[in-house]
Design an enzyme around this catalytic site. Structure first.
Site, PDB file in Angstrom:
ATOM      1  CG  ASP A  21      -9.357   7.503  -6.994  1.00 37.38           C
ATOM      2  OD1 ASP A  21      -8.436   7.336  -7.818  1.00 37.38           O
ATOM      3  OD2 ASP A  21     -10.448   8.026  -7.285  1.00 37.38           O
ATOM      4  CG  ASN A  69      -8.174   0.607 -12.682  1.00 36.24           C
ATOM      5  OD1 ASN A  69      -8.168   0.288 -11.494  1.00 36.24           O
ATOM      6  ND2 ASN A  69      -8.626   1.803 -13.071  1.00 36.24           N
TER       7      ASN A  69
END
Ligand code: IPE
Ligand code: IPE
Ligand code: MG
Length: 246
Positions: A21, A69
């Protein structure tokens, strides 16, 4: 700070899983488009994969794209898919050199045709490799995985190939994408966020969690070593008392 860590080869995690991330923030800090962050993250992937292979880690699972996502702007999703495709092709020699077997978890049907083809092409080309299993979590969500498993199990009950009384943890495990993998021992998340984000909810039930503020494109071999070093200092009790483990 001392950047060298002497790792205990007898206490290596068998399965490391990473939530990669911070690509977007990395790019933003530099005044670049988010896609540059994803592009730069590929270098960290390569370095981490090679470092894990060198340490003889059995299983490395990388969270590359979640079911959630898909809700990002189309431009970013498209960029991520093309980076994925290009890197798969580019990294094939590295995988062969390191005897790495590629695997994927997630709903591959959701991927654009070309990306899916490329993915399964590389999986096929590395399937005889006997070293580390590198799993890309793509269009992966733990809840979706569990829903799919429940449906398959119900189907077996419906067709009388399974009795409800025989449903146990092993049966559920066998219906997950990860059926041929051991549980995660160490879950690493970069970028300072301290959450699981729908990743390996079942498989990380007893994983050691390691969070670092480093943004994924800055994550290097020494950072991996630091995470493993932290893991090795912990006592995994699995519900028992410390004394019982002695
Ligand atoms: C991780 O970086 C990569 C993916 C989720 C695909 P992000 O894109 O989430 O980066 P941040 O969290 O916005 O910085
Ligand atoms: C998790 O990162 C998914 C991947 C790293 C692929 P996100 O950046 O999408 O997670 P949230 O939504 O901020 O928790
Ligand atoms: Mg993020």
């Amino acid at each position: 700070m001392d950047n060298t860590f002497t790792l205990d080869t007898a206490k290596m995690p068998r399965h490391i899983a990473i939530i990669m991330d911070g690509n977007g923030r990395w790019a933003k800090q530099k005044g670049l488009l988010r896609a540059f962050g994803h592009e730069s993250g590929v270098k960290s992937v390569r370095e981490t994969v090679e470092a894990c292979a060198k340490l003889k880690i059995g299983f490395l699972t990388l969270y590359a794209f979640s079911t959630e996502n898909w809700n990002r702007p189309k431009l970013e999703v498209d960029a991520l898919m093309s980076i994925l495709m290009n890197s798969l092709k580019k990294e094939l020699p590295t995988m062969q050199k390191n005897n790495i077997k590629l695997n994927t978890i997630g709903n591959a049907n959701m991927l654009p045709d070309r990306a899916r083809k490329q993915l399964f092409e590389v999986i096929a080309q590395t399937k005889e490799n006997t070293g580390m299993v590198l799993t890309l979590a793509l269009s992966y969500g733990s809840r979706e995985e569990l829903v799919a498993a429940v449906k398959q199990i119900c189907e077996q009950v419906n067709t009388n190939t399974l009795n409800i009384a025989d449903i146990n943890e092993e049966v559920i495990n066998n219906h997950l994408y990860t059926h041929n993998m051991p549980d995660a021992d160490l879950v690493i998340r970069t970028s300072g966020e301290q959450r699981i984000s729908n990743f390996l909810l079942w498989q990380a039930a007893y994983a050691e969690l390691y969070f670092t503020d480093i943004l994924w494109p800055d994550f290097r071999e020494k950072d991996l070593h630091q995470a493993i070093f932290s893991y090795q200092k912990r006592e995994r009790r699995f519900g028992k008392t410390s004394e019982q483990l002695k």
